[in-house]
Design a protein around this motif. Structure first.
Motif, mmCIF file in Angstrom:
data_model
loop_
_atom_site.group_PDB
_atom_site.id
_atom_site.type_symbol
_atom_site.label_atom_id
_atom_site.label_comp_id
_atom_site.label_asym_id
_atom_site.label_seq_id
_atom_site.Cartn_x
_atom_site.Cartn_y
_atom_site.Cartn_z
ATOM 1 N N LYS A 17 -16.724 5.832 -4.633
ATOM 2 C CA LYS A 17 -16.317 6.541 -5.849
ATOM 3 C C LYS A 17 -15.189 5.857 -6.600
ATOM 4 O O LYS A 17 -14.653 6.418 -7.553
ATOM 5 C CB LYS A 17 -15.925 7.982 -5.497
ATOM 6 N N GLY A 18 -14.816 4.668 -6.188
ATOM 7 C CA GLY A 18 -13.819 3.924 -6.950
ATOM 8 C C GLY A 18 -12.390 4.119 -6.509
ATOM 9 O O GLY A 18 -11.460 3.794 -7.248
ATOM 10 N N GLY A 19 -12.184 4.667 -5.314
ATOM 11 C CA GLY A 19 -10.832 4.829 -4.797
ATOM 12 C C GLY A 19 -10.520 6.273 -4.430
ATOM 13 O O GLY A 19 -11.232 7.208 -4.821
ATOM 14 N N GLU A 20 -9.455 6.446 -3.676
ATOM 15 C CA GLU A 20 -9.096 7.777 -3.198
ATOM 16 C C GLU A 20 -8.744 8.722 -4.339
ATOM 17 O O GLU A 20 -9.118 9.903 -4.320
ATOM 18 C CB GLU A 20 -7.929 7.674 -2.213
ATOM 19 N N ALA A 21 -8.028 8.231 -5.339
ATOM 20 C CA ALA A 21 -7.629 9.095 -6.456
ATOM 21 C C ALA A 21 -8.849 9.640 -7.187
ATOM 22 O O ALA A 21 -8.918 10.828 -7.526
ATOM 23 C CB ALA A 21 -6.725 8.332 -7.424
ATOM 24 N N GLN A 22 -9.827 8.764 -7.413
ATOM 25 C CA GLN A 22 -11.042 9.193 -8.107
ATOM 26 C C GLN A 22 -11.822 10.191 -7.267
ATOM 27 O O GLN A 22 -12.369 11.173 -7.792
ATOM 28 C CB GLN A 22 -11.916 7.980 -8.442
ATOM 29 N N LEU A 23 -11.877 9.950 -5.963
ATOM 30 C CA LEU A 23 -12.583 10.862 -5.076
ATOM 31 C C LEU A 23 -11.926 12.237 -5.087
ATOM 32 O O LEU A 23 -12.614 13.268 -5.187
ATOM 33 C CB LEU A 23 -12.614 10.302 -3.655
ATOM 34 N N GLU A 24 -10.608 12.259 -4.992
ATOM 35 C CA GLU A 24 -9.895 13.539 -4.955
ATOM 36 C C GLU A 24 -10.134 14.358 -6.225
ATOM 37 O O GLU A 24 -10.212 15.592 -6.177
ATOM 38 C CB GLU A 24 -8.393 13.316 -4.756
ATOM 39 N N GLN A 25 -10.282 13.689 -7.351
ATOM 40 C CA GLN A 25 -10.519 14.398 -8.610
ATOM 41 C C GLN A 25 -11.891 15.070 -8.640
ATOM 42 O O GLN A 25 -12.096 16.032 -9.390
ATOM 43 C CB GLN A 25 -10.397 13.434 -9.792
ATOM 44 N N LEU A 26 -12.814 14.568 -7.835
ATOM 45 C CA LEU A 26 -14.166 15.121 -7.811
ATOM 46 C C LEU A 26 -14.290 16.357 -6.928
ATOM 47 O O LEU A 26 -15.255 17.115 -7.058
ATOM 48 C CB LEU A 26 -15.154 14.059 -7.297
ATOM 49 N N LEU A 27 -13.324 16.566 -6.047
ATOM 50 C CA LEU A 27 -13.448 17.629 -5.054
ATOM 51 C C LEU A 27 -13.065 18.998 -5.617
ATOM 52 O O LEU A 27 -12.053 19.154 -6.294
ATOM 53 C CB LEU A 27 -12.560 17.317 -3.849
ATOM 54 N N HIS A 28 -13.912 19.975 -5.316
ATOM 55 C CA HIS A 28 -13.631 21.365 -5.681
ATOM 56 C C HIS A 28 -13.157 22.096 -4.432
ATOM 57 O O HIS A 28 -13.826 22.067 -3.403
ATOM 58 C CB HIS A 28 -14.893 22.028 -6.239
ATOM 59 N N LYS A 29 -12.003 22.745 -4.534
ATOM 60 C CA LYS A 29 -11.440 23.426 -3.379
ATOM 61 C C LYS A 29 -11.795 24.914 -3.400
ATOM 62 O O LYS A 29 -11.954 25.503 -4.455
ATOM 63 C CB LYS A 29 -9.916 23.242 -3.358
ATOM 64 N N PRO A 30 -11.936 25.511 -2.215
ATOM 65 C CA PRO A 30 -12.304 26.925 -2.143
ATOM 66 C C PRO A 30 -11.131 27.839 -2.484
ATOM 67 O O PRO A 30 -9.973 27.410 -2.509
ATOM 68 C CB PRO A 30 -12.715 27.100 -0.679
ATOM 69 N N LEU A 31 -11.454 29.095 -2.720
ATOM 70 C CA LEU A 31 -10.426 30.107 -2.915
ATOM 71 C C LEU A 31 -9.835 30.497 -1.558
ATOM 72 O O LEU A 31 -10.434 30.251 -0.507
ATOM 73 C CB LEU A 31 -11.014 31.348 -3.582
ATOM 74 N N SER A 32 -8.696 31.123 -1.583
ATOM 75 C CA SER A 32 -8.090 31.618 -0.352
ATOM 76 C C SER A 32 -8.802 32.903 0.077
ATOM 77 O O SER A 32 -9.443 33.573 -0.747
ATOM 78 C CB SER A 32 -6.608 31.925 -0.574
ATOM 79 N N THR A 155 -29.930 28.957 -0.316
ATOM 80 C CA THR A 155 -29.648 29.878 -1.416
ATOM 81 C C THR A 155 -28.364 30.657 -1.189
ATOM 82 O O THR A 155 -27.495 30.719 -2.061
ATOM 83 C CB THR A 155 -30.819 30.848 -1.627
ATOM 84 N N GLY A 156 -28.236 31.260 -0.019
ATOM 85 C CA GLY A 156 -27.030 32.024 0.277
ATOM 86 C C GLY A 156 -25.796 31.154 0.303
ATOM 87 O O GLY A 156 -24.738 31.532 -0.219
ATOM 88 N N ALA A 157 -25.920 29.972 0.901
ATOM 89 C CA ALA A 157 -24.774 29.060 0.992
ATOM 90 C C ALA A 157 -24.311 28.602 -0.384
ATOM 91 O O ALA A 157 -23.107 28.525 -0.658
ATOM 92 C CB ALA A 157 -25.135 27.853 1.859
ATOM 93 N N MET A 163 -18.995 31.203 -5.419
ATOM 94 C CA MET A 163 -17.986 32.259 -5.456
ATOM 95 C C MET A 163 -16.640 31.806 -4.903
ATOM 96 O O MET A 163 -15.680 32.579 -4.884
ATOM 97 C CB MET A 163 -18.485 33.472 -4.669
ATOM 98 N N GLY A 164 -16.566 30.573 -4.430
ATOM 99 C CA GLY A 164 -15.298 30.047 -3.937
ATOM 100 C C GLY A 164 -15.100 30.178 -2.448
ATOM 101 O O GLY A 164 -14.018 29.898 -1.936
ATOM 102 N N VAL A 165 -16.144 30.600 -1.742
ATOM 103 C CA VAL A 165 -16.041 30.726 -0.285
ATOM 104 C C VAL A 165 -16.016 29.337 0.346
ATOM 105 O O VAL A 165 -16.702 28.419 -0.102
ATOM 106 C CB VAL A 165 -17.241 31.529 0.268
ATOM 107 N N ASP A 166 -15.225 29.206 1.402
ATOM 108 C CA ASP A 166 -15.124 27.914 2.089
ATOM 109 C C ASP A 166 -16.334 27.735 2.997
ATOM 110 O O ASP A 166 -16.374 28.247 4.119
ATOM 111 C CB ASP A 166 -13.838 27.853 2.908
#
Length: 229
Positions: A17-32, A155-157, A163-166
């Protein structure tokens, strides 16, 4: 069988993905869990319904019609939907404002009932999900498959992830990686495969301190066709 170290997977994904910074920008984090617990029951039903209707057709087709889905199904409010007589559902399945598919329409009352039962027991469907053990996320998939309608497979996953579930997802790239590593060797939807995947993801979570969602995305970016141009 030796499970690949997460750091190795991460570095491969970063290179692609062109480096760690670029990879980190692509990641979506879950809700608490606290945020998950506050999600109203109607939004869970909306998410499940959207994913059910997106199965087998373009996701964008469903998204474009979604405001009409909200209108036809009373903004997915549980109690008004549970009060609908059987003939009302057949009428809704013929409404040109939505995608006319009776079998999929009938998942709405079935999944509304699932959500209502959980809400009565736990205070809300969101509270049940928020308190589900993270090391048994595939158990939650199984709950949706058993107690809901057309929520098996991915489908469920996918609905949970939306919905932001981890949760991790056994997408084609992730499934391929797990097979290549010898972690799963049976059908993707079998209990054996899901438990093996759950165990591997729990190990990677322990190694990295990252969420299941992030790990799943990183694995997908580390293999398959997700290359940066």
């Amino acid at each position: 069988m030796t499970i690949e170290k997460f750091e190795s997977i991460y570095q491969r994904a970063a290179e692609r993905k062109g480096g760690e910074a670029q990879l980190e920008q692509l990641l979506h984090k879950p809700l608490s869990p606290q945020e998950i617990a506050t999600i109203p029951d109607d939004r869970w039903l909306a998410a499940f319904t959207e994913k059910v209707f997106q199965c087998g057709i373009s996701w964008n087709v469903v998204r474009k019609k979604w405001p009409e889905f909200e209108d036809v199904f009373f903004q997915f409010r549980i109690q008004p939907l549970l009060l609908q007589p059987d003939e009302a559902w057949e009428k809704k399945a013929q409404d040109p404002r939505i995608i006319r598919h009776l079998t999929k329409v009938m998942t709405v009352p079935a999944n509304a009932m699932m959500i209502n039962i959980a809400s009565l027991k736990y205070g809300s469907f969101g509270k049940m999900v928020a308190n589900w053990p993270s090391d048994d996320i595939t158990g939650l998939w199984g709950y949706l498959k058993k107690n809901g309608k057309r929520l098996g497979g991915n489908t469920g996953a996918y609905a949970l992830r939306q919905m932001g579930v981890d949760t991790f997802i056994l997408s084609s790239d992730v499934e391929s990686h797990l097979r290549n590593c010898g972690i799963i060797d049976s059908g993707r939807d079998t209990k054996r495969a899901q438990q093996a995947a759950n165990k591997a993801f729990s190990q990677w979570k322990s190694e990295s301190g990252r969420s299941l969602s992030e790990i799943s995305q990183i694995i997908a970016y580390s293999c398959g066709d997700n290359r940066i141009l």
